[in-house]
Design a protein around this motif. Structure first.
Motif, PDB file in Angstrom:
ATOM      1  N   LEU A 172       0.710  -1.217   0.210  1.00 37.44           N
ATOM      2  CA  LEU A 172       0.015  -0.030  -0.018  1.00 37.44           C
ATOM      3  C   LEU A 172       0.484   1.184  -0.072  1.00 37.44           C
ATOM      4  N   LEU A 173       0.779   2.322  -0.969  1.00 34.48           N
ATOM      5  CA  LEU A 173       1.461   3.490  -1.276  1.00 34.48           C
ATOM      6  C   LEU A 173       0.560   4.703  -0.696  1.00 34.48           C
ATOM      7  N   GLY A 210      -6.393   8.947   0.650  1.00 37.78           N
ATOM      8  CA  GLY A 210      -6.025  10.217   0.353  1.00 37.78           C
ATOM      9  C   GLY A 210      -4.684  10.686   0.959  1.00 37.78           C
ATOM     10  N   LYS A 211      -4.017   9.671   1.709  1.00 40.16           N
ATOM     11  CA  LYS A 211      -2.880  10.115   2.395  1.00 40.16           C
ATOM     12  C   LYS A 211      -1.767   9.244   1.852  1.00 40.16           C
ATOM     13  N   PHE A 212      -0.599   9.901   1.559  1.00 40.78           N
ATOM     14  CA  PHE A 212       0.603   9.193   1.107  1.00 40.78           C
ATOM     15  C   PHE A 212       1.156   8.433   2.350  1.00 40.78           C
ATOM     16  N   GLU A 269       9.380   4.775   0.592  1.00 37.03           N
ATOM     17  CA  GLU A 269      10.710   4.848   0.857  1.00 37.03           C
ATOM     18  C   GLU A 269      10.992   3.366   0.833  1.00 37.03           C
ATOM     19  N   LYS A 270      10.160   2.622   1.232  1.00 37.91           N
ATOM     20  CA  LYS A 270      10.661   1.062   1.242  1.00 37.91           C
ATOM     21  C   LYS A 270      10.646   0.332  -0.004  1.00 37.91           C
ATOM     22  N   SER A 271       9.520   0.918  -1.034  1.00 42.56           N
ATOM     23  CA  SER A 271       9.478   0.446  -2.183  1.00 42.56           C
ATOM     24  C   SER A 271      10.441   1.196  -3.393  1.00 42.56           C
ATOM     25  N   ASP A 283       0.756  -3.481   4.494  1.00 44.16           N
ATOM     26  CA  ASP A 283       0.947  -2.056   4.869  1.00 44.16           C
ATOM     27  C   ASP A 283       1.855  -1.803   6.011  1.00 44.16           C
ATOM     28  N   SER A 284       3.044  -1.586   5.829  1.00 47.91           N
ATOM     29  CA  SER A 284       4.221  -1.630   6.691  1.00 47.91           C
ATOM     30  C   SER A 284       4.240  -0.245   7.829  1.00 47.91           C
ATOM     31  N   ASN A 285       3.168   0.557   7.143  1.00 48.87           N
ATOM     32  CA  ASN A 285       2.737   1.760   8.284  1.00 48.87           C
ATOM     33  C   ASN A 285       2.014   1.065   9.658  1.00 48.87           C
TER      34      ASN A 285
END
Length: 177
Positions: free
Chosen positions: A103-104, A108-110, A116-118, A172-174
């Protein structure tokens, strides 16, 4: 000047090899199916690139025979089919052989950590948003970096959220969950 001009025999050989390989590839695609050159997975992508390289070296080199090139391409397509079957039947093989979609962008939020990871820039995502005719970031539900390197954009009215299956398996690593 040799790099500009080639002998007629070399040109004839390259042209004839191209024609024969084209017909062989048509035959292979008819036997193996349209997945032969699809980019549905990283294995498909790598297979397509490798086949292109084999065809190139077969056409451009006098030392590679058409039969050798055709056998190598046939073997690569067979491996692609075997890998595809194993991925469907063995979840551990799928996990080993494939990258997970990432997921990038969400709601609507980056997701800068994932960008950065990708190794994908914000401007790359913005270009894909334009390509997908996204007009309002508030209506962008998700932007996903697929296993093939393609970027998918899920957007629409905020009143409708996409079916959960569309984000199944997307990393989603966030998030810490």
């Amino acid at each position: 000047m040799h790099w500009l001009i080639e002998s007629w025999s070399v040109l004839w050989h390259a042209g004839l090899t191209s024609i024969v390989l084209l017909f062989i590839m048509i035959l292979y695609v008819r036997i193996n199916g349209l997945r032969s050159f699809a980019k549905m997975s990283s294995i498909d992508f790598v297979t397509t690139i490798t086949i292109g390289s084999v065809i190139n070296s077969t056409i451009m080199s006098d030392s590679n025979s058409i039969i050798k090139g055709a056998i190598v391409v046939g073997f690569l397509l067979l491996l692609q089919t075997i890998f595809s079957s194993l991925k469907m039947k063995l979840p551990w093989f799928n996990k080993l052989a494939e990258n997970q979609p990432l997921l990038l962008m969400r709601n609507g939020k980056f997701l800068y950590k994932n960008l950065e990871k990708s190794n994908v820039s914000k401007s790359d995502v913005v270009a894909k948003l334009r390509e997908a005719n996204a007009i309002d970031l508030n209506n962008v539900y998700a932007v996903v970096l697929e296993t093939t390197g393609d970027i998918s954009v899920l957007h629409g009215s905020k009143k409708t959220e996409p079916d959960s299956i569309l984000l199944e398996g997307v990393k989603d690593s966030n998030r810490s969950d």
